[in-house]
Design an enzyme around this catalytic site. Structure first.
Site, PDB file in Angstrom:
ATOM      1  N   ARG A 108     122.088  28.627 -64.206  1.00 10.61           N
ATOM      2  CA  ARG A 108     120.899  29.200 -63.558  1.00 10.61           C
ATOM      3  C   ARG A 108     120.964  30.718 -63.735  1.00 10.61           C
ATOM      4  O   ARG A 108     121.956  31.343 -63.360  1.00 10.61           O
ATOM      5  CB  ARG A 108     120.819  28.874 -62.072  1.00 10.61           C
ATOM      6  CG  ARG A 108     119.767  29.763 -61.378  1.00 10.61           C
ATOM      7  CD  ARG A 108     119.477  29.396 -59.963  1.00 10.61           C
ATOM      8  NE  ARG A 108     118.677  28.185 -59.901  1.00 10.61           N
ATOM      9  CZ  ARG A 108     117.866  27.885 -58.884  1.00 10.61           C
ATOM     10  NH1 ARG A 108     117.751  28.709 -57.865  1.00 10.61           N
ATOM     11  NH2 ARG A 108     117.191  26.762 -58.890  1.00 10.61           N
ATOM     12  N   GLN A 138     113.721  20.662 -62.074  1.00  7.07           N
ATOM     13  CA  GLN A 138     112.732  20.578 -60.988  1.00  7.07           C
ATOM     14  C   GLN A 138     111.586  19.656 -61.385  1.00  7.07           C
ATOM     15  O   GLN A 138     111.143  18.798 -60.610  1.00  7.07           O
ATOM     16  CB  GLN A 138     112.202  21.977 -60.666  1.00  7.07           C
ATOM     17  CG  GLN A 138     111.127  21.982 -59.594  1.00  7.07           C
ATOM     18  CD  GLN A 138     111.662  21.595 -58.229  1.00  7.07           C
ATOM     19  OE1 GLN A 138     112.626  22.169 -57.756  1.00  7.07           O
ATOM     20  NE2 GLN A 138     111.048  20.613 -57.581  1.00  7.07           N
ATOM     21  N   ASP A 230     103.941  27.082 -55.500  1.00 12.25           N
ATOM     22  CA  ASP A 230     105.279  27.684 -55.519  1.00 12.25           C
ATOM     23  C   ASP A 230     105.151  29.077 -54.907  1.00 12.25           C
ATOM     24  O   ASP A 230     104.029  29.553 -54.655  1.00 12.25           O
ATOM     25  CB  ASP A 230     105.791  27.758 -56.979  1.00 12.25           C
ATOM     26  CG  ASP A 230     107.224  28.274 -57.102  1.00 12.25           C
ATOM     27  OD1 ASP A 230     107.944  28.334 -56.080  1.00 12.25           O
ATOM     28  OD2 ASP A 230     107.629  28.622 -58.234  1.00 12.25           O
ATOM     29  N   CYS A 271     108.260  23.160 -54.787  1.00 16.23           N
ATOM     30  CA  CYS A 271     109.653  23.042 -55.240  1.00 16.23           C
ATOM     31  C   CYS A 271     110.644  23.515 -54.185  1.00 16.23           C
ATOM     32  O   CYS A 271     111.798  23.114 -54.206  1.00 16.23           O
ATOM     33  CB  CYS A 271     109.845  23.808 -56.537  1.00 16.23           C
ATOM     34  SG  CYS A 271     109.442  25.567 -56.378  1.00 16.23           S
ATOM     35  N   ARG A 299     115.701  15.842 -56.397  1.00 11.29           N
ATOM     36  CA  ARG A 299     116.451  16.701 -57.319  1.00 11.29           C
ATOM     37  C   ARG A 299     117.804  16.049 -57.638  1.00 11.29           C
ATOM     38  O   ARG A 299     118.263  16.074 -58.775  1.00 11.29           O
ATOM     39  CB  ARG A 299     116.709  18.086 -56.702  1.00 11.29           C
ATOM     40  CG  ARG A 299     115.487  18.911 -56.345  1.00 11.29           C
ATOM     41  CD  ARG A 299     114.690  19.300 -57.564  1.00 11.29           C
ATOM     42  NE  ARG A 299     115.511  19.930 -58.609  1.00 11.29           N
ATOM     43  CZ  ARG A 299     116.000  21.182 -58.579  1.00 11.29           C
ATOM     44  NH1 ARG A 299     115.739  21.966 -57.555  1.00 11.29           N
ATOM     45  NH2 ARG A 299     116.722  21.655 -59.584  1.00 11.29           N
TER      46      ARG A 299
END
Ligand code: CP
Ligand code: NVA
Length: 317
Positions: A108, A138, A230, A271, A299
């Site tokens: 990430r 995601q 989001d 998300c 997830r």
């Protein structure tokens, strides 16, 4: 038919066929059922996963760690405060070393190129746990949640309202185009998917999904089964916060907008993490039509499925 994903990385869903995505979703349903039944296999026993984080995470980190750990695997969390990723040592050299010690790598961070270099040089599967460009794991959880709540993906209509060009929106639109979900995006002109990306989307898959882009949130949600938003300011873009709030204020998802779908069964997705009172009201995200907690749980199941398939470990539990 089950697609063979052994040895594959997931850097962006652009690299995956609809059949490969279908295999991940179906495997995720199986591992979700196993967990609900209290069946724990040891399929990751003896394996190790490097978890590289340049940005913060709750869900992604916990999904990878618990999915891998509960089946006997050893996840190792490495922030860029801990290792020399791109500082003192090149990303290429770090990748080579990690590939000698780990069975897979989760990354990430900021640049998509870093994830690509890790995949090119490590020789082990690399999973993109979010970059500035994409958030593919995601999108897998999003698809599973939509299918659970709304039925077959190819008949579903999704409306994305807000920052229409960020990592989450981009991966969601790719995933939907591949799986035949009709999408309408409502975003201010400055934050819409680019024309080039829209042309790319229209070439994806062969299932004839459509994408419409508008500045009008009410028009976008009309007839939608799913309304998705989001945060207005993604990690790494904090200097744009005031400008984003000005541009995106008319795109807040509130009960009035959700009711604008005209479909009482339509659901709300996000998300997470969410900024309640900004992109979504508390009434919507904490309300009956919100599926965000299922989405967060999914997830884990989709990430476990991805790791089992790409590490070639799928056997009877
Ligand atoms: N949705 C998501 O990626 O959450 P985290 O930032 O908590 O990992
Ligand atoms: N677009 C958000 C997603 C967080 C999961 C970000 O990049 O910060």
């Amino acid at each position: 038919m089950t697609a063979d994903l052994r040895g594959r990385s997931l850097l962006t869903l652009l690299d995956y066929t609809p059949e490969e995505i279908r295999t991940i979703l179906d495997t995720a349903k199986t591992v979700k059922r196993e967990r609900a039944a209290g069946v724990y296999a040891r399929r990751f026993e003896g394996r190790s996963l490097a978890m590289l984080f340049e940005k913060r995470s709750t869900r992604t980190r916990c999904a990878f760690e618990t999915a891998f750990g509960e089946e006997g695997g050893h996840p190792v969390f490495l922030s860029n405060q801990d290792i020399h990723l791109g500082a003192k040592e090149s990303i290429e050299d770090t990748a080579r070393v990690l590939g000698r010690m780990f069975d897979a790598i989760q990354f990430r961070g900021f640049r998509q190129r870093t994830a690509q270099i890790l995949a090119e040089r490590s020789g082990v599967p690399v999973y993109n746990g979010l970059t500035d460009s994409y958030h593919p794991t995601q999108a897998l959880a999003d698809l599973l949640t939509i299918e659970e709540r709304c039925g077959p993906l190819a008949l579903t209509r999704l409306s994305y309202v807000g920052d229409g060009r960020n990592n989450v929106a981009t991966s969601l639109l790719i995933a939907c185009a591949k799986m035949g979900v009709h999408c309408s995006v409502a975003a201010p002109a400055e934050l819409q998917p680019t024309d080039e990306f829209r042309r790319e989307l229209s070439r994806l898959g062969d299932v004839g999904a459509s994408i419409n882009v508008t500045t009008d949130p009410r028009a976008a949600v009309d007839g939608a089964d799913v309304v998705y938003t989001d945060v207005w300011t993604s990690m790494g873009e904090e200097e744009s916060r005031a400008e984003r709030e000005r541009l995106l204020l008319p795109y807040r998802v509130d009960s009035d907008l959700l009711n604008g779908t005209g479909r009482p069964q339509s659901v709300f997705l996000h998300c997470l993490p969410a900024v309640k009172g900004k992109e979504v009201t508390a009434e919507v995200i904490d309300g009956e039509r919100s599926a965000v907690w299922d989405q967060a749980e999914n997830r884990k199941h989709t990430i476990k499925a991805l790791m089992l398939l790409t590490l070639g470990l799928l056997g009877a539990p």
